[in-house]
Design an enzyme around this catalytic site. Structure first.
Site, PDB file in Angstrom:
ATOM      1  N   ASP A 165     -15.773  -3.331 -23.820  1.00  0.00           N
ATOM      2  CA  ASP A 165     -14.885  -3.097 -22.681  1.00  0.00           C
ATOM      3  C   ASP A 165     -13.707  -4.064 -22.701  1.00  0.00           C
ATOM      4  O   ASP A 165     -13.683  -5.000 -23.500  1.00  0.00           O
ATOM      5  CB  ASP A 165     -15.669  -3.203 -21.356  1.00  0.00           C
ATOM      6  CG  ASP A 165     -16.648  -4.365 -21.349  1.00  0.00           C
ATOM      7  OD1 ASP A 165     -16.402  -5.354 -22.070  1.00  0.00           O
ATOM      8  OD2 ASP A 165     -17.647  -4.296 -20.619  1.00  0.00           O
ATOM      9  N   ASP A 175     -25.032  -5.431 -10.314  1.00  0.00           N
ATOM     10  CA  ASP A 175     -25.091  -4.085  -9.718  1.00  0.00           C
ATOM     11  C   ASP A 175     -25.643  -3.059 -10.721  1.00  0.00           C
ATOM     12  O   ASP A 175     -25.601  -1.861 -10.469  1.00  0.00           O
ATOM     13  CB  ASP A 175     -23.714  -3.648  -9.192  1.00  0.00           C
ATOM     14  CG  ASP A 175     -22.662  -3.565 -10.297  1.00  0.00           C
ATOM     15  OD1 ASP A 175     -23.003  -3.754 -11.489  1.00  0.00           O
ATOM     16  OD2 ASP A 175     -21.488  -3.288  -9.974  1.00  0.00           O
ATOM     17  N   HIS A 203     -24.575  -2.518 -13.873  1.00  0.00           N
ATOM     18  CA  HIS A 203     -23.654  -1.904 -14.837  1.00  0.00           C
ATOM     19  C   HIS A 203     -23.924  -2.372 -16.259  1.00  0.00           C
ATOM     20  O   HIS A 203     -24.377  -3.490 -16.493  1.00  0.00           O
ATOM     21  CB  HIS A 203     -22.184  -2.119 -14.450  1.00  0.00           C
ATOM     22  CG  HIS A 203     -21.668  -3.514 -14.568  1.00  0.00           C
ATOM     23  ND1 HIS A 203     -21.176  -4.232 -13.502  1.00  0.00           N
ATOM     24  CD2 HIS A 203     -21.530  -4.337 -15.644  1.00  0.00           C
ATOM     25  CE1 HIS A 203     -20.763  -5.415 -13.910  1.00  0.00           C
ATOM     26  NE2 HIS A 203     -20.973  -5.507 -15.209  1.00  0.00           N
ATOM     27  N   GLU A 226     -19.579   0.953 -13.759  1.00  0.00           N
ATOM     28  CA  GLU A 226     -19.971   0.579 -12.396  1.00  0.00           C
ATOM     29  C   GLU A 226     -20.772   1.694 -11.730  1.00  0.00           C
ATOM     30  O   GLU A 226     -20.789   2.837 -12.222  1.00  0.00           O
ATOM     31  CB  GLU A 226     -18.699   0.291 -11.587  1.00  0.00           C
ATOM     32  CG  GLU A 226     -17.927  -0.933 -12.053  1.00  0.00           C
ATOM     33  CD  GLU A 226     -18.578  -2.249 -11.635  1.00  0.00           C
ATOM     34  OE1 GLU A 226     -19.821  -2.351 -11.673  1.00  0.00           O
ATOM     35  OE2 GLU A 226     -17.842  -3.180 -11.282  1.00  0.00           O
TER      36      GLU A 226
HETATM   37  C1  GLP Z   1     -19.390  -8.103 -17.421  1.00  0.00           C
HETATM   38  C2  GLP Z   1     -19.380  -7.373 -18.752  1.00  0.00           C
HETATM   39  C3  GLP Z   1     -20.753  -6.845 -19.080  1.00  0.00           C
HETATM   40  C4  GLP Z   1     -21.780  -7.956 -18.917  1.00  0.00           C
HETATM   41  C5  GLP Z   1     -21.804  -8.414 -17.488  1.00  0.00           C
HETATM   42  C6  GLP Z   1     -22.846  -9.469 -17.199  1.00  0.00           C
HETATM   43  O1  GLP Z   1     -19.263  -7.252 -16.345  1.00  0.00           O
HETATM   44  N1  GLP Z   1     -18.449  -6.271 -18.786  1.00  0.00           N
HETATM   45  O2  GLP Z   1     -20.747  -6.355 -20.426  1.00  0.00           O
HETATM   46  O3  GLP Z   1     -23.043  -7.488 -19.311  1.00  0.00           O
HETATM   47  O4  GLP Z   1     -20.538  -8.926 -17.190  1.00  0.00           O
HETATM   48  O5  GLP Z   1     -22.354 -10.744 -17.494  1.00  0.00           O
HETATM   49  P1  GLP Z   1     -23.267 -12.021 -17.590  1.00  0.00           P
HETATM   50  O6  GLP Z   1     -24.015 -11.908 -18.854  1.00  0.00           O
HETATM   51  O7  GLP Z   1     -22.288 -13.156 -17.604  1.00  0.00           O
HETATM   52  O8  GLP Z   1     -24.139 -12.025 -16.396  1.00  0.00           O
END
Ligand code: GLP
Length: 261
Positions: free
Chosen positions: A67, A136, A138, A143
């Site tokens: 992304d 959430d 995702h 989302e």
């Molecule tokens: C972002 C990224 C996701 C990731 C998520 C969780 O939203 N787009 O790919 O999995 O954060 O991040 P973290 O691992 O820092 O909790």
């Protein structure tokens, strides 16, 4: 779904890294999709170690970023592409021309997304998608409410996700509210999915994603539909699972089978 519970985040990261490394060894021309976020950082550190100490060879691996923020150029240090390079790709022997990311600064964002899908197809499809999970539920930036059949496209980030991603920005108000992300359908088309989650903040959403109904409101739950999805957790992230003991038994019995990885 195969649920693997490790005692702590470090061992969960090592387990996930072992799974990625095994695939790289077995098929050096692997097509990988990789996440950003804090969770995969120890996994990347372990893969870097394996490259340095054991010669794990990434030279034929193709990488797609999951992304990207809209309005942030690929060479901007705040871009997710730059983040993936900093924390992982720059430290291993990947070929830069085999590493792709979405361009959030493209003038034609829909065209950029369609071209990304075409590039994934041209690469032979994704062999392995590594995922984190947002609070959430995702995956990528899919989302709540994302179609489970969605392809790469523009998504609006929730205020909560924008806040959670504020770390890379000097001012939390600068976090873009629009992003490009590969779709849930794109992820489900991959040959294997590996979701890594650690820490107690993820425990509630992991329980819903793994044991709750499949729902577009929790896009990680779509992994229940995938024939080869693995979820690697530490004890803290697994703490709310109702069938944790069964998953542990399953893992102990099935990982002892010949040929199991
Ligand atoms: C972002 C990224 C996701 C990731 C998520 C969780 O939203 N787009 O790919 O999995 O954060 O991040 P973290 O691992 O820092 O909790």
């Amino acid at each position: 779904m195969r649920i693997i519970i490790e005692p702590d985040p470090e061992q969960a990261a090592r387990r996930a890294a072992r799974m990625v490394a095994l695939r790289v060894r077995n098929g050096p021309a692997l097509v990988l999709a990789l996440p950003t976020g804090n969770t995969p950082l120890p996994m990347y550190a372990e893969l870097v170690r394996q490259q340095r100490e054991r010669g794990l060879d990434f030279s034929r691996v193709a990488v797609f970023g999951l992304d990207e923020y809209v309005g942030i150029a690929p060479d901007d240090p705040r871009s997710l592409r730059a983040c993936l390079w900093r924390h992982f790709l720059a430290q291993v022997n990947v070929q830069p021309d085999r590493c792709q990311g979405l361009d959030g600064s493209a003038r034609d964002l829909e065209g950029e997304c369609a071209a990304y899908e075409a590039r994934i197809v041209a690469a032979g499809g994704l062999d392995l998608v590594v995922l984190g999970i947002g609070v959430d539920g995702h995956i990528g930036f899919n989302e709540p409410g994302s179609s489970l059949g969605s392809r790469t496209r523009i998504k609006t980030l929730t205020a909560e996700t924008a806040r959670a991603n504020a770390g890379g920005f000097a001012d939390p108000a600068q976090v873009p509210r629009l992003a490009l992300t590969i779709g849930v359908g794109t992820i489900l088309d991959a040959r294997r999915c590996l979701l890594l989650a650690t820490g107690s903040a993820k425990a509630a959403i992991i329980q819903r994603a793994v044991e709750g109904p499949v729902s577009a409101q929790i896009t990680a739950s779509a992994l229940q539909l995938h024939p080869d999805a693995r979820v690697v957790l530490d004890e803290a992230a697994a703490a709310r699972l109702e069938r944790a003991d069964y998953y542990r038994e399953t893992e102990a019995l099935q990982s002892a089978l010949p040929g199991s990885d």
